[in-house]
Design a protein around this motif. Sequence first.
Motif, PDB file in Angstrom:
ATOM      1  N   UNK A  40     -93.483  10.356 108.882  1.00  0.00           N
ATOM      2  CA  UNK A  40     -94.441  10.761 109.925  1.00  0.00           C
ATOM      3  C   UNK A  40     -95.903  10.521 109.550  1.00  0.00           C
ATOM      4  N   UNK A  41     -96.168   9.490 108.746  1.00  0.00           N
ATOM      5  CA  UNK A  41     -97.536   9.195 108.323  1.00  0.00           C
ATOM      6  C   UNK A  41     -98.468   8.927 109.502  1.00  0.00           C
ATOM      7  N   UNK A  42     -97.897   8.509 110.632  1.00  0.00           N
ATOM      8  CA  UNK A  42     -98.732   8.170 111.791  1.00  0.00           C
ATOM      9  C   UNK A  42     -99.470   9.379 112.337  1.00  0.00           C
ATOM     10  N   UNK A  43     -99.048  10.569 111.990  1.00  0.00           N
ATOM     11  CA  UNK A  43     -99.689  11.770 112.561  1.00  0.00           C
ATOM     12  C   UNK A  43    -101.159  11.863 112.194  1.00  0.00           C
ATOM     13  N   UNK A  44    -101.576  11.192 111.147  1.00  0.00           N
ATOM     14  CA  UNK A  44    -102.985  11.194 110.769  1.00  0.00           C
ATOM     15  C   UNK A  44    -103.792  10.092 111.436  1.00  0.00           C
ATOM     16  N   UNK A  45    -103.135   9.217 112.191  1.00  0.00           N
ATOM     17  CA  UNK A  45    -103.824   8.106 112.835  1.00  0.00           C
ATOM     18  C   UNK A  45    -104.529   8.589 114.109  1.00  0.00           C
ATOM     19  N   UNK A  46    -105.725   8.074 114.366  1.00  0.00           N
ATOM     20  CA  UNK A  46    -106.390   8.413 115.629  1.00  0.00           C
ATOM     21  C   UNK A  46    -105.583   7.881 116.815  1.00  0.00           C
ATOM     22  N   UNK A  47    -105.596   8.610 117.898  1.00  0.00           N
ATOM     23  CA  UNK A  47    -104.843   8.223 119.090  1.00  0.00           C
ATOM     24  C   UNK A  47    -105.284   6.861 119.601  1.00  0.00           C
ATOM     25  N   UNK A  51    -102.910   3.718 120.317  1.00  0.00           N
ATOM     26  CA  UNK A  51    -102.925   3.076 121.630  1.00  0.00           C
ATOM     27  C   UNK A  51    -103.177   1.578 121.489  1.00  0.00           C
ATOM     28  N   UNK A  52    -104.098   1.191 120.611  1.00  0.00           N
ATOM     29  CA  UNK A  52    -104.380  -0.229 120.385  1.00  0.00           C
ATOM     30  C   UNK A  52    -103.122  -0.941 119.901  1.00  0.00           C
ATOM     31  N   UNK A  53    -102.417  -0.319 118.959  1.00  0.00           N
ATOM     32  CA  UNK A  53    -101.181  -0.920 118.449  1.00  0.00           C
ATOM     33  C   UNK A  53    -100.097  -0.970 119.515  1.00  0.00           C
ATOM     34  N   UNK A  84     -95.224   4.414 121.439  1.00  0.00           N
ATOM     35  CA  UNK A  84     -95.355   5.374 122.533  1.00  0.00           C
ATOM     36  C   UNK A  84     -94.984   6.776 122.049  1.00  0.00           C
ATOM     37  N   UNK A  85     -93.937   6.874 121.234  1.00  0.00           N
ATOM     38  CA  UNK A  85     -93.529   8.166 120.689  1.00  0.00           C
ATOM     39  C   UNK A  85     -94.622   8.752 119.797  1.00  0.00           C
ATOM     40  N   UNK A  86     -95.257   7.903 118.989  1.00  0.00           N
ATOM     41  CA  UNK A  86     -96.310   8.386 118.089  1.00  0.00           C
ATOM     42  C   UNK A  86     -97.475   8.990 118.854  1.00  0.00           C
ATOM     43  N   UNK A  87     -97.768   8.424 120.021  1.00  0.00           N
ATOM     44  CA  UNK A  87     -98.881   8.943 120.831  1.00  0.00           C
ATOM     45  C   UNK A  87     -98.494  10.276 121.415  1.00  0.00           C
TER      46      UNK A  87
END
Length: 87
Positions: A40-47, A51-53, A84-87
Amino acid sequence: MFDKMPIGPMVLKRKLLRESIQYFSIAMEDKLKAEGYANNEWRGYPTDELNRRLVLKVLDLSDAIQSEDLGSIKKEAVGVANFAMMI
Protein backbone atom coordinates in the motif's frame (compact mmCIF):
# COMPACT_ATOMS: atom_id res chain seq x y z
CA MET A 1 -13.62 5.41 2.59
CA PHE A 2 -12.89 2.03 1.03
CA ASP A 3 -9.51 1.60 2.73
CA LYS A 4 -11.27 1.48 6.10
CA MET A 5 -13.76 -1.22 5.09
CA PRO A 6 -13.22 -4.66 6.62
CA ILE A 7 -12.79 -6.63 3.41
CA GLY A 8 -12.75 -10.13 4.95
CA PRO A 9 -16.10 -9.91 6.76
CA MET A 10 -17.68 -8.05 3.85
CA VAL A 11 -16.78 -10.83 1.45
CA LEU A 12 -18.08 -13.45 3.85
CA LYS A 13 -21.42 -11.68 4.19
CA ARG A 14 -21.74 -11.52 0.40
CA LYS A 15 -20.85 -15.20 0.10
CA LEU A 16 -18.91 -15.59 -3.14
CA LEU A 17 -17.92 -12.95 -5.62
CA ARG A 18 -18.60 -13.52 -9.29
CA GLU A 19 -15.93 -15.64 -10.91
CA SER A 20 -14.92 -12.85 -13.31
CA ILE A 21 -14.49 -10.43 -10.39
CA GLN A 22 -12.37 -12.97 -8.52
CA TYR A 23 -10.06 -13.43 -11.51
CA PHE A 24 -9.82 -9.68 -12.11
CA SER A 25 -9.08 -8.90 -8.46
CA ILE A 26 -6.36 -11.58 -8.40
CA ALA A 27 -4.84 -10.02 -11.52
CA MET A 28 -4.97 -6.61 -9.83
CA GLU A 29 -3.18 -7.95 -6.74
CA ASP A 30 -0.56 -9.75 -8.84
CA LYS A 31 0.18 -6.56 -10.77
CA LEU A 32 0.42 -4.51 -7.57
CA LYS A 33 2.97 -6.97 -6.17
CA ALA A 34 4.93 -7.11 -9.43
CA GLU A 35 5.16 -3.32 -9.57
CA GLY A 36 6.19 -2.90 -5.94
CA TYR A 37 2.88 -1.69 -4.51
CA ALA A 38 2.22 -4.78 -2.40
CA ASN A 39 2.29 -2.90 0.92
CA ASN A 40 0.00 0.00 0.00
CA GLU A 41 2.89 2.41 -0.65
CA TRP A 42 0.60 4.45 -2.91
CA ARG A 43 -1.23 5.83 0.12
CA GLY A 44 1.49 8.45 0.47
CA TYR A 45 1.14 9.61 -3.14
CA PRO A 46 -0.70 12.86 -3.86
CA THR A 47 -4.09 12.32 -5.48
CA ASP A 48 -3.12 14.48 -8.47
CA GLU A 49 -0.13 12.18 -9.14
CA LEU A 50 -2.35 9.10 -8.97
CA ASN A 51 -4.81 10.82 -11.30
CA ARG A 52 -2.01 11.64 -13.76
CA ARG A 53 -0.94 7.99 -13.78
CA LEU A 54 -4.55 6.87 -14.19
CA VAL A 55 -4.95 9.07 -17.25
CA LEU A 56 -1.77 7.61 -18.75
CA LYS A 57 -3.06 4.08 -18.08
CA VAL A 58 -6.37 4.92 -19.77
CA LEU A 59 -4.41 6.07 -22.83
CA ASP A 60 -2.44 2.79 -22.76
CA LEU A 61 -5.73 0.89 -22.56
CA SER A 62 -7.10 2.84 -25.51
CA ASP A 63 -4.01 1.92 -27.55
CA ALA A 64 -4.41 -1.74 -26.56
CA ILE A 65 -8.06 -1.69 -27.63
CA GLN A 66 -7.05 -0.23 -30.98
CA SER A 67 -4.51 -3.03 -31.42
CA GLU A 68 -7.20 -5.63 -30.67
CA ASP A 69 -4.64 -7.64 -28.66
CA LEU A 70 -6.71 -9.28 -25.93
CA GLY A 71 -3.70 -9.91 -23.68
CA SER A 72 -2.68 -6.25 -23.82
CA ILE A 73 -6.25 -5.12 -23.25
CA LYS A 74 -6.55 -7.24 -20.11
CA LYS A 75 -3.15 -6.07 -18.83
CA GLU A 76 -3.96 -2.40 -19.34
CA ALA A 77 -7.48 -2.76 -17.90
CA VAL A 78 -5.93 -4.14 -14.72
CA GLY A 79 -3.57 -1.16 -14.59
CA VAL A 80 -6.47 1.26 -14.97
CA ALA A 81 -8.41 -0.53 -12.23
CA ASN A 82 -5.45 -0.41 -9.85
CA PHE A 83 -4.90 3.32 -10.22
CA ALA A 84 -8.64 3.98 -9.92
CA MET A 85 -8.64 1.92 -6.71
CA MET A 86 -5.67 3.88 -5.34
CA ILE A 87 -7.57 7.14 -5.80
